[in-house]
Design a protein around this motif. Structure first.
Motif, PDB file in Angstrom:
ATOM      1  N   LEU A 172       0.809  -1.221   0.000  1.00 49.43           N
ATOM      2  CA  LEU A 172       0.000   0.000   0.000  1.00 49.43           C
ATOM      3  C   LEU A 172       0.836   1.262   0.000  1.00 49.43           C
ATOM      4  CD1 LEU A 172      -2.584  -1.087   2.737  1.00 49.43           C
ATOM      5  CD2 LEU A 172      -2.807  -1.320   0.261  1.00 49.43           C
ATOM      6  N   GLN A 173       2.048   1.172   0.552  1.00 50.00           N
ATOM      7  CA  GLN A 173       2.913   2.346   0.656  1.00 50.00           C
ATOM      8  C   GLN A 173       4.251   2.055  -0.014  1.00 50.00           C
ATOM      9  OE1 GLN A 173       3.258   3.280   4.816  1.00 50.00           O
ATOM     10  NE2 GLN A 173       1.185   4.114   4.944  1.00 50.00           N
ATOM     11  N   GLY A 174       4.625   2.891  -0.948  1.00 49.30           N
ATOM     12  CA  GLY A 174       5.883   2.683  -1.647  1.00 49.30           C
ATOM     13  C   GLY A 174       7.086   2.958  -0.766  1.00 49.30           C
ATOM     14  N   LYS A 175       8.181   2.280  -1.067  1.00 52.00           N
ATOM     15  CA  LYS A 175       9.417   2.475  -0.326  1.00 52.00           C
ATOM     16  C   LYS A 175      10.586   2.332  -1.296  1.00 52.00           C
ATOM     17  CE  LYS A 175       9.622   0.338   3.543  1.00 52.00           C
ATOM     18  NZ  LYS A 175       9.826  -0.738   4.556  1.00 52.00           N
ATOM     19  N   ALA A 176      11.494   3.280  -1.277  1.00 55.67           N
ATOM     20  CA  ALA A 176      12.648   3.232  -2.163  1.00 55.67           C
ATOM     21  C   ALA A 176      13.432   1.941  -1.959  1.00 55.67           C
ATOM     22  CB  ALA A 176      13.559   4.431  -1.907  1.00 55.67           C
ATOM     23  N   LYS A 177      13.902   1.357  -3.048  1.00 57.79           N
ATOM     24  CA  LYS A 177      14.700   0.135  -3.082  1.00 57.79           C
ATOM     25  C   LYS A 177      13.881  -1.126  -2.809  1.00 57.79           C
ATOM     26  CE  LYS A 177      18.862   2.651  -1.633  1.00 57.79           C
ATOM     27  NZ  LYS A 177      20.002   2.698  -0.687  1.00 57.79           N
ATOM     28  N   TYR A 178      12.565  -0.980  -2.713  1.00 57.70           N
ATOM     29  CA  TYR A 178      11.686  -2.128  -2.454  1.00 57.70           C
ATOM     30  C   TYR A 178      10.785  -2.408  -3.652  1.00 57.70           C
ATOM     31  CZ  TYR A 178      12.538  -2.933   2.559  1.00 57.70           C
ATOM     32  OH  TYR A 178      13.083  -3.280   3.770  1.00 57.70           O
ATOM     33  N   THR A 179      11.226  -2.076  -4.863  1.00 63.63           N
ATOM     34  CA  THR A 179      10.344  -2.219  -6.018  1.00 63.63           C
ATOM     35  C   THR A 179       9.884  -3.654  -6.228  1.00 63.63           C
ATOM     36  OG1 THR A 179      12.345  -2.289  -7.389  1.00 63.63           O
ATOM     37  CG2 THR A 179      11.153  -0.189  -7.275  1.00 63.63           C
ATOM     38  N   ALA A 180      10.796  -4.621  -6.102  1.00 66.75           N
ATOM     39  CA  ALA A 180      10.407  -6.021  -6.299  1.00 66.75           C
ATOM     40  C   ALA A 180       9.471  -6.481  -5.193  1.00 66.75           C
ATOM     41  CB  ALA A 180      11.659  -6.905  -6.340  1.00 66.75           C
ATOM     42  N   TYR A 181       9.815  -6.187  -3.962  1.00 67.11           N
ATOM     43  CA  TYR A 181       9.020  -6.624  -2.813  1.00 67.11           C
ATOM     44  C   TYR A 181       7.631  -5.985  -2.823  1.00 67.11           C
ATOM     45  CZ  TYR A 181       7.976  -7.726   2.082  1.00 67.11           C
ATOM     46  OH  TYR A 181       7.394  -8.196   3.245  1.00 67.11           O
ATOM     47  N   SER A 182       7.591  -4.671  -3.021  1.00 67.14           N
ATOM     48  CA  SER A 182       6.300  -3.969  -3.021  1.00 67.14           C
ATOM     49  C   SER A 182       5.405  -4.467  -4.146  1.00 67.14           C
ATOM     50  CB  SER A 182       6.515  -2.457  -3.156  1.00 67.14           C
ATOM     51  OG  SER A 182       7.159  -1.939  -2.025  1.00 67.14           O
ATOM     52  N   ALA A 183       5.978  -4.670  -5.321  1.00 63.17           N
ATOM     53  CA  ALA A 183       5.193  -5.156  -6.454  1.00 63.17           C
ATOM     54  C   ALA A 183       4.636  -6.548  -6.167  1.00 63.17           C
ATOM     55  CB  ALA A 183       6.045  -5.178  -7.719  1.00 63.17           C
ATOM     56  N   SER A 184       5.457  -7.416  -5.585  1.00 64.60           N
ATOM     57  CA  SER A 184       5.003  -8.777  -5.301  1.00 64.60           C
ATOM     58  C   SER A 184       3.883  -8.782  -4.269  1.00 64.60           C
ATOM     59  CB  SER A 184       6.173  -9.642  -4.827  1.00 64.60           C
ATOM     60  OG  SER A 184       6.643  -9.236  -3.553  1.00 64.60           O
ATOM     61  N   LYS A 185       3.972  -7.915  -3.277  1.00 66.04           N
ATOM     62  CA  LYS A 185       2.949  -7.868  -2.235  1.00 66.04           C
ATOM     63  C   LYS A 185       1.657  -7.218  -2.740  1.00 66.04           C
ATOM     64  CE  LYS A 185       5.323  -9.878   1.013  1.00 66.04           C
ATOM     65  NZ  LYS A 185       4.924 -11.175   1.590  1.00 66.04           N
ATOM     66  N   ALA A 186       1.781  -6.206  -3.582  1.00 62.53           N
ATOM     67  CA  ALA A 186       0.580  -5.611  -4.178  1.00 62.53           C
ATOM     68  C   ALA A 186      -0.135  -6.621  -5.065  1.00 62.53           C
ATOM     69  CB  ALA A 186       0.949  -4.362  -4.977  1.00 62.53           C
ATOM     70  N   ALA A 187       0.638  -7.440  -5.762  1.00 65.48           N
ATOM     71  CA  ALA A 187       0.037  -8.485  -6.600  1.00 65.48           C
ATOM     72  C   ALA A 187      -0.767  -9.473  -5.756  1.00 65.48           C
ATOM     73  CB  ALA A 187       1.123  -9.215  -7.385  1.00 65.48           C
ATOM     74  N   ILE A 188      -0.281  -9.776  -4.558  1.00 62.61           N
ATOM     75  CA  ILE A 188      -1.015 -10.674  -3.657  1.00 62.61           C
ATOM     76  C   ILE A 188      -2.393 -10.110  -3.350  1.00 62.61           C
ATOM     77  CG2 ILE A 188      -1.092 -11.610  -1.314  1.00 62.61           C
ATOM     78  CD1 ILE A 188       2.001 -11.739  -1.440  1.00 62.61           C
ATOM     79  N   ASN A 189      -2.464  -8.824  -3.061  1.00 60.35           N
ATOM     80  CA  ASN A 189      -3.754  -8.208  -2.728  1.00 60.35           C
ATOM     81  C   ASN A 189      -4.731  -8.306  -3.894  1.00 60.35           C
ATOM     82  OD1 ASN A 189      -2.386  -7.557  -0.404  1.00 60.35           O
ATOM     83  ND2 ASN A 189      -2.676  -5.344  -0.580  1.00 60.35           N
ATOM     84  N   GLY A 190      -4.272  -7.985  -5.095  1.00 65.33           N
ATOM     85  CA  GLY A 190      -5.151  -8.047  -6.262  1.00 65.33           C
ATOM     86  C   GLY A 190      -5.562  -9.470  -6.593  1.00 65.33           C
ATOM     87  N   PHE A 191      -4.624 -10.383  -6.514  1.00 66.69           N
ATOM     88  CA  PHE A 191      -4.921 -11.801  -6.763  1.00 66.69           C
ATOM     89  C   PHE A 191      -5.951 -12.324  -5.772  1.00 66.69           C
ATOM     90  CE2 PHE A 191      -3.842 -16.186  -5.422  1.00 66.69           C
ATOM     91  CZ  PHE A 191      -4.145 -16.870  -6.587  1.00 66.69           C
ATOM     92  N   THR A 192      -5.795 -11.967  -4.516  1.00 69.06           N
ATOM     93  CA  THR A 192      -6.713 -12.440  -3.483  1.00 69.06           C
ATOM     94  C   THR A 192      -8.126 -11.945  -3.730  1.00 69.06           C
ATOM     95  OG1 THR A 192      -4.944 -12.596  -1.834  1.00 69.06           O
ATOM     96  CG2 THR A 192      -7.209 -12.392  -1.006  1.00 69.06           C
ATOM     97  N   ARG A 193      -8.272 -10.678  -4.093  1.00 68.36           N
ATOM     98  CA  ARG A 193      -9.608 -10.147  -4.367  1.00 68.36           C
ATOM     99  C   ARG A 193     -10.265 -10.898  -5.528  1.00 68.36           C
ATOM    100  NH1 ARG A 193      -6.832  -5.004  -3.449  1.00 68.36           N
ATOM    101  NH2 ARG A 193      -7.461  -4.162  -1.425  1.00 68.36           N
ATOM    102  N   ALA A 194      -9.493 -11.151  -6.577  1.00 69.52           N
ATOM    103  CA  ALA A 194     -10.049 -11.863  -7.733  1.00 69.52           C
ATOM    104  C   ALA A 194     -10.395 -13.307  -7.379  1.00 69.52           C
ATOM    105  CB  ALA A 194      -9.049 -11.827  -8.896  1.00 69.52           C
ATOM    106  N   LEU A 195      -9.494 -13.981  -6.676  1.00 67.16           N
ATOM    107  CA  LEU A 195      -9.733 -15.381  -6.338  1.00 67.16           C
ATOM    108  C   LEU A 195     -10.890 -15.524  -5.352  1.00 67.16           C
ATOM    109  CD1 LEU A 195      -8.720 -18.256  -6.855  1.00 67.16           C
ATOM    110  CD2 LEU A 195      -7.273 -18.013  -4.812  1.00 67.16           C
ATOM    111  N   SER A 196     -11.014 -14.595  -4.433  1.00 64.67           N
ATOM    112  CA  SER A 196     -12.119 -14.669  -3.471  1.00 64.67           C
ATOM    113  C   SER A 196     -13.462 -14.582  -4.187  1.00 64.67           C
ATOM    114  CB  SER A 196     -12.003 -13.546  -2.437  1.00 64.67           C
ATOM    115  OG  SER A 196     -12.251 -12.280  -3.020  1.00 64.67           O
ATOM    116  N   THR A 197     -13.534 -13.748  -5.194  1.00 65.39           N
ATOM    117  CA  THR A 197     -14.766 -13.627  -5.971  1.00 65.39           C
ATOM    118  C   THR A 197     -15.053 -14.898  -6.754  1.00 65.39           C
ATOM    119  OG1 THR A 197     -14.323 -11.257  -6.213  1.00 65.39           O
ATOM    120  CG2 THR A 197     -15.956 -12.194  -7.677  1.00 65.39           C
ATOM    121  N   GLU A 198     -14.006 -15.531  -7.229  1.00 60.93           N
ATOM    122  CA  GLU A 198     -14.142 -16.747  -8.026  1.00 60.93           C
ATOM    123  C   GLU A 198     -14.574 -17.950  -7.196  1.00 60.93           C
ATOM    124  OE1 GLU A 198     -10.962 -19.388 -10.606  1.00 60.93           O
ATOM    125  OE2 GLU A 198     -10.924 -17.205 -10.818  1.00 60.93           O
ATOM    126  N   TRP A 199     -14.109 -18.026  -5.949  1.00 65.80           N
ATOM    127  CA  TRP A 199     -14.295 -19.237  -5.145  1.00 65.80           C
ATOM    128  C   TRP A 199     -15.319 -19.113  -4.019  1.00 65.80           C
ATOM    129  CZ3 TRP A 199      -8.694 -21.529  -4.226  1.00 65.80           C
ATOM    130  CH2 TRP A 199      -8.218 -22.050  -5.439  1.00 65.80           C
TER     131      TRP A 199
END
Length: 272
Positions: free
Chosen positions: A154-181
């Protein structure tokens, strides 16, 4: 309806898989579930560590526990681990996805192999584990999945581009999967911790004590998180009490995701 703690939040006898359950957040959650009488399956990279964790969890009071090694970036390996778990217990009631790594570096300096590895472990690994668990949960019309994300989603942090992107993807994936299942009886939610000192960030924090102090000062509660404070939300999300709760990001962060403690101590001067 008569309510009891067990009818609301009981996990006794449930079969719960904890990926990344040999250390850090995953191990603390596994410890709590053992104390509450769940049957546990610990998935991590090293079989020896998984088996050791399983024995220690049984000694704590887990109804049963096994260790099944798998590299979460390898879907075939993940499928094999879940097949062994199902073969033993004939059910999988819950899944907690805690496996995670980080690589701190500016985007122009990080090697793409390292960037992709962070995304593969933190995000694709969760996809693999959810897909493998779903093969058993969906036919049973029952399942609770908790994916561990981060305030960094939810909050950006310098030098954390890979980590932040991976964690944001988890949130979006979870919302989509929750709707599906969700109509098939499987709930999927996110636990999003704030600042908690674990193996993944300890070295970075120790190398920058002044930055650590300033991060704590910005937290409305004024203290960093602790592993034990993450346990009760996870237990709730795994329990009968979460029947109508799905697709949510539960922030356990001392209030930092809603605002910080910075206050303008002087009024702006009127123009001359």
């Amino acid at each position: 309806m008569n309510y009891t703690l067990n009818s609301l939040f009981g996990v006794q006898g449930d079969v719960i898989v904890v990926c990344g359950g040999t250390r850090g957040i995953g191990r603390e959650i596994a410890n709590a579930l053992a104390d509450l009488g769940a049957r546990l399956a610990i998935v991590a990279t090293r079989q020896e560590a998984c088996e050791q964790a399983a024995e220690e969890l049984k000694a704590r009071g887990a109804a049963d526990a096994i260790g099944c090694a798998a590299d979460v970036t390898d879907f075939a390996a993940v499928q094999g681990a879940f097949a062994r778990i199902y073969e033993k217990y004939q059910r999988i009631d819950g899944l907690v996805n805690c496996a995670g790594i980080n690589h701190v570096a500016p985007l122009l300096e990080i090697d793409m192999e390292n960037f992709n590895h962070v995304v593969d472990v933190n995000f694709t690994g969760i996809v693999h584990c959810c897909k493998a668990a779903g093969q058993y949960m969906l036919p049973a019309h029952k399942g609770r999945i908790v994916n561990v994300s981060s305030l960094s989603a939810l909050q950006g942090k310098a030098k954390y581009t890979a980590y932040s992107a991976s964690k944001a993807a988890i949130n979006g994936f979870t919302r989509a999967l929750s709707t599906e299942w969700c109509a098939q009886g499987v709930n999927v939610n996110v636990l999003s911790p704030g600042l908690v000192v674990t193996d993944i960030n300890r070295a970075t924090i120790m190398a920058n004590p002044d930055g650590y102090r300033r991060r704590i000062e910005a937290i409305p509660r004024g203290v960093p998180g602790r592993l034990e404070w993450l346990v009760s939300p996870v237990v709730m999300l795994l329990s009968p009490g979460s029947a109508h709760l799905t697709g949510q990001v539960i922030c356990v962060d001392g209030g930092i995701s809603t605002g910080d403690t910075f206050v303008m101590d002087r009024k702006p001067q009127d123009p001359a």
